[in-house]
Design an enzyme around this catalytic site. Structure first.
Site, PDB file in Angstrom:
ATOM      1  N   ILE A   1       0.832  -1.205   0.000  1.00 15.41           N
ATOM      2  CA  ILE A   1       0.000   0.000   0.000  1.00 15.41           C
ATOM      3  C   ILE A   1       0.866   1.254   0.000  1.00 15.41           C
ATOM      4  O   ILE A   1       0.558   2.238  -0.681  1.00 15.41           O
ATOM      5  CB  ILE A   1      -0.948  -0.012   1.210  1.00 15.41           C
TER       6      ILE A   1
ATOM      7  N   ARG B   1      12.287   0.252   6.336  1.00 15.94           N
ATOM      8  CA  ARG B   1      13.427  -0.407   6.978  1.00 15.94           C
ATOM      9  C   ARG B   1      14.398  -1.005   5.977  1.00 15.94           C
ATOM     10  O   ARG B   1      15.587  -1.078   6.246  1.00 15.94           O
ATOM     11  CB  ARG B   1      12.926  -1.503   7.919  1.00 15.94           C
TER      12      ARG B   1
ATOM     13  N   ASP C   1      14.200   2.668  10.644  1.00 18.96           N
ATOM     14  CA  ASP C   1      13.151   2.005  11.408  1.00 18.96           C
ATOM     15  C   ASP C   1      12.378   3.078  12.160  1.00 18.96           C
ATOM     16  O   ASP C   1      12.985   3.914  12.842  1.00 18.96           O
ATOM     17  CB  ASP C   1      13.778   1.000  12.379  1.00 18.96           C
TER      18      ASP C   1
ATOM     19  N   TYR D   1      -3.141  -6.813  17.379  1.00 11.56           N
ATOM     20  CA  TYR D   1      -3.182  -6.017  16.147  1.00 11.56           C
ATOM     21  C   TYR D   1      -4.418  -5.129  16.129  1.00 11.56           C
ATOM     22  O   TYR D   1      -4.331  -3.924  15.838  1.00 11.56           O
ATOM     23  CB  TYR D   1      -3.178  -6.960  14.941  1.00 11.56           C
TER      24      TYR D   1
ATOM     25  N   LYS E   1      -4.595  -1.018  16.109  1.00  7.70           N
ATOM     26  CA  LYS E   1      -5.244  -0.256  15.036  1.00  7.70           C
ATOM     27  C   LYS E   1      -6.385   0.598  15.581  1.00  7.70           C
ATOM     28  O   LYS E   1      -6.609   1.721  15.102  1.00  7.70           O
ATOM     29  CB  LYS E   1      -5.749  -1.202  13.951  1.00  7.70           C
TER      30      LYS E   1
ATOM     31  N   THR F   1      -1.538  -7.715  -0.664  1.00  7.63           N
ATOM     32  CA  THR F   1      -0.170  -7.301  -0.349  1.00  7.63           C
ATOM     33  C   THR F   1       0.595  -8.488   0.219  1.00  7.63           C
ATOM     34  O   THR F   1       0.036  -9.554   0.480  1.00  7.63           O
ATOM     35  CB  THR F   1      -0.161  -6.171   0.700  1.00  7.63           C
TER      36      THR F   1
END
Length: 245
Positions: free
Chosen positions: A21, A41, A62, A143, A147, A178
């Site tokens: 993305i 990174r 990073d 996760y 978010k 992705t």
């Protein structure tokens, strides 16, 4: 400003800009006339993005240990990571990885670029969140919580800077085609012994259109939020998920 290039003269920073993305966002901003710097990174994909014309410059770093960042008028924060585990097997290290990659890193980048935007009296910040910022998914507690936190950051910061010419918004894609989703498909296969097609169907069934979102579709929403006509859009969370409830 060139009418054909609505972002001509604008400086953009795209984190996670070497792949997925983030790379799609870099292409969209560049094609709209912005001078794009991609940050990530891994140097190789960043260099490839610059050589292909998706960005003008690159910065390998990073977000957990940021160097000084270039001044920018537009920030698209697409860096992030996804890991899954049952809640009772989600240990402190996994919590820290998800919070660092998806929330604390975003806050650090925003804090780094916001002073310049406030001094200029204008700027756009777009965070690539997830439909996991809007709802819950089983086996992704860390996760999903991270978010949700990212969306909370966006909404709170949007109110804080609303009168100072800066907008802060989120784009919330569903499962997108992705490398991260490819890894998820591989994990489903390994854990359940399903075929790739069956594992992919497990993810695409979330989308009423029955497919994965394309990175270019997410980038189109991010680009819109950076355009002059989106100046009144602030604190929004735009889903790009085919109508996923």
């Amino acid at each position: 400003m060139d009418g054909a290039l609505p972002l001509a003269g604008r400086r953009a920073l795209v984190t996670g800009g070497g792949t997925g993305i983030g790379l799609a966002c870099a292409w969209a901003l560049t094609r709209a006339g912005a001078a794009v710097t991609v940050l990530g990174r891994r140097e190789a994909p960043l260099r490839a993005a610059v050589e292909a014309g998706a960005a003008r410059s690159m910065l390998a770093a990073d977000i957990a240990a940021l160097p000084p960042l270039p001044a920018c008028d537009l920030l698209v924060h697409a860096a992030g990571a996804a890991e899954s585990a049952p809640f009772l097997k989600t240990d402190a290290a996994l919590w820290q990885r998800m919070l660092s990659a998806n929330l604390l890193g975003a806050a650090a980048v925003m804090q780094a670029v916001l002073p310049g935007m406030l001094t200029a009296g204008e700027g756009r910040i777009v965070a690539i969140a997830s439909t996991a910022a809007l709802k819950g998914y089983a086996y992704t507690t860390a996760y999903t919580a991270a978010k949700h936190g990212l969306l909370g950051l966006v909404r709170a910061l949007a109110q804080e800077v609303a009168g100072r010419g800066v907008t802060v918004n989120a784009v919330c894609p569903g499962f997108t085609d992705t490398a991260i989703v490819a890894d998820s498909i591989a994990r489903i296969q390994a854990k359940t012994r399903r075929s790739e097609a069956e594992a992919r169907a497990e993810l695409t069934r979330q989308n009423p259109q029955g497919r994965l979102v394309r990175p270019e579709e997410v980038a189109a929403a991010a680009l819109f939020l950076c355009l002059p006509g989106a100046a009144a859009v602030n604190g929004a969370a735009i889903p790009v998920a085919g109508g996923e409830p």
